[in-house]
Design an enzyme around this catalytic site. Structure first.
Site, short mmCIF file in Angstrom:
data_model
loop_
_atom_site.label_atom_id
_atom_site.label_comp_id
_atom_site.label_asym_id
_atom_site.label_seq_id
_atom_site.Cartn_x
_atom_site.Cartn_y
_atom_site.Cartn_z
N ASN A 156 0.87 -1.18 0.00
CA ASN A 156 0.00 0.00 0.00
C ASN A 156 0.91 1.23 0.00
OD1 ASN A 156 -1.78 2.07 0.55
ND2 ASN A 156 -2.30 1.38 2.61
N LYS A 181 0.20 4.26 -0.33
CA LYS A 181 -0.42 5.47 0.25
C LYS A 181 -0.16 6.68 -0.66
CE LYS A 181 -0.21 3.32 4.73
NZ LYS A 181 -0.15 3.45 6.18
N HIS A 235 -9.67 1.30 4.73
CA HIS A 235 -8.40 1.52 5.45
C HIS A 235 -8.64 2.50 6.61
CE1 HIS A 235 -4.32 2.71 6.41
NE2 HIS A 235 -3.93 1.60 5.80
N GLU A 242 -6.97 4.88 7.73
CA GLU A 242 -6.69 6.29 7.44
C GLU A 242 -7.91 6.96 6.81
OE1 GLU A 242 -2.98 5.60 5.42
OE2 GLU A 242 -2.07 5.13 7.35
N GLU A 279 -5.52 -4.76 10.65
CA GLU A 279 -4.53 -3.71 10.83
C GLU A 279 -4.82 -2.92 12.11
OE1 GLU A 279 -2.50 -2.71 6.83
OE2 GLU A 279 -4.14 -1.32 7.16
N GLY A 319 2.34 2.49 10.78
CA GLY A 319 3.30 3.58 10.61
C GLY A 319 3.98 4.01 11.90
N SER A 336 3.27 -1.93 10.39
CA SER A 336 4.71 -1.98 10.62
C SER A 336 5.34 -3.34 10.30
CB SER A 336 5.06 -1.54 12.05
OG SER A 336 4.67 -0.19 12.24
P1 PGA Z 1 2.69 0.43 7.67
O1 PGA Z 1 1.23 0.62 7.02
O2 PGA Z 1 3.26 -0.84 7.12
O3 PGA Z 1 3.45 1.66 7.23
O4 PGA Z 1 2.51 0.37 9.14
C1 PGA Z 1 0.37 -0.46 6.82
C2 PGA Z 1 -0.94 0.01 6.22
O5 PGA Z 1 -1.43 1.07 6.62
O6 PGA Z 1 -1.51 -0.67 5.34
#
Ligand code: PGA
Length: 253
Positions: free
Chosen positions: A9, A11, A97, A99, A169, A175, A215
């Site tokens: 992903n 982003k 997601h 976010e 997640e 992140g 992460s």
């Molecule tokens: P990350 O993000 O690996 O940077 O923690 C995962 C995601 O949001 O899909």
């Protein structure tokens, strides 16, 4: 046996030029690797060029999108429809997601409509679910995820369920550099599979892939993937470097 899926992903990272460079590096690092399915989810602005490049290179890497609007066309300024994605060769669409839920205020009924729209276009939703740190500390993690599954998959028909992909997640792990322990991730992923079995039947759900995301890095991927109910990863930050993403894919293969 479920073939693991590792999806990157990206982003809101990578200009079109950078996206093309990343995917050409990745395609060569992953050439010939078996036993795992790989997808990249670039920003909308790079879907067309990345799609063309993957095709030219004869790569088995699949194309994913990060979002979609749940109507096939219309006066929806700034939005992208399922047929537009499908026409570019998109196979997977990330839906729900955290976010988008947290920053853009997307609610479960909107997420459910997106799941339906993606399936109607013959693509596969990657439905993201997960709890905040406060919810986990208050003992509400399982309840939160159960509620999301029930609401977001309410419009899925029994015969469609086996193709679903769900990504657990935990919001506190995205992140942040904090990863769920393999045991915690396994507990939730197994809970998700049991809930899906209750909704869609035991045999259907055997083939559903339940990913972990938050992460995931080259140095923790192998222990996470070794868990019986973790069928791959949704990778954010570490998917932006070809070597790191390829190392995670190798850990899953
Ligand atoms: P990350 O993000 O690996 O940077 O923690 C995962 C995601 O949001 O899909």
């Amino acid at each position: 046996m479920r073939t693991p899926l590792v999806a990157g992903n990206w982003k809101m990272y990578k200009t079109n030029q950078e996206a093309v460079e990343l995917v050409s590096g990745l395609a060569s690092l992953l050439k010939g690797l078996g036993g795992v399915e790989v997808a990249v989810c670039p920003p909308f602005t790079s879907l067309a060029d990345v799609s063309r490049l993957l095709e030219e290179l004869g790569s088995s890497v699949a194309l994913g999108a990060q979002n979609v609007y749940p109507r096939s066309e219309g006066a929806f300024t700034g939005e992208i429809s399922p047929p537009m994605l499908k026409a570019l060769g998109v196979k997977y669409v990330i839906v729900g997601h955290s976010e988008r839920r947290e920053i853009l205020g997307e609610k479960d009924d909107f997420v459910a409509a997106k799941v339906r729209a993606v399936l109607d276009e013959g693509m596969t939703p990657i439905l993201c679910v997960g709890e905040t740190l406060e919810e986990r500390e208050a003992g509400g993690a399982l309840g939160k995820v159960e509620g999301q599954l029930d609401a977001d998959l309410a419009n899925v028909k029994l015969e469609e369920a086996s193709a679903l992909v769900v990504a657990y997640e935990p919001i506190w792990a995205i992140g942040t550099g904090k990863t769920a322990t393999p045991a915690d991730a396994q507990e939730m992923n197994s809970f998700i599979r049991r809930r899906l079995a209750a909704m869609f039947g035991e045999s259907t759900v055997e083939s559903v892939r339940v990913l972990y995301g938050g992460s995931v890095k080259p140095d923790n991927a192998a222990e996470l993937m070794a868990m019986p109910d973790i069928d791959g990863a949704l990778v954010g930050g570490a998917s932006l470097k070809a070597e790191d993403f390829a190392a995670i894919v190798r850990a899953a293969s």
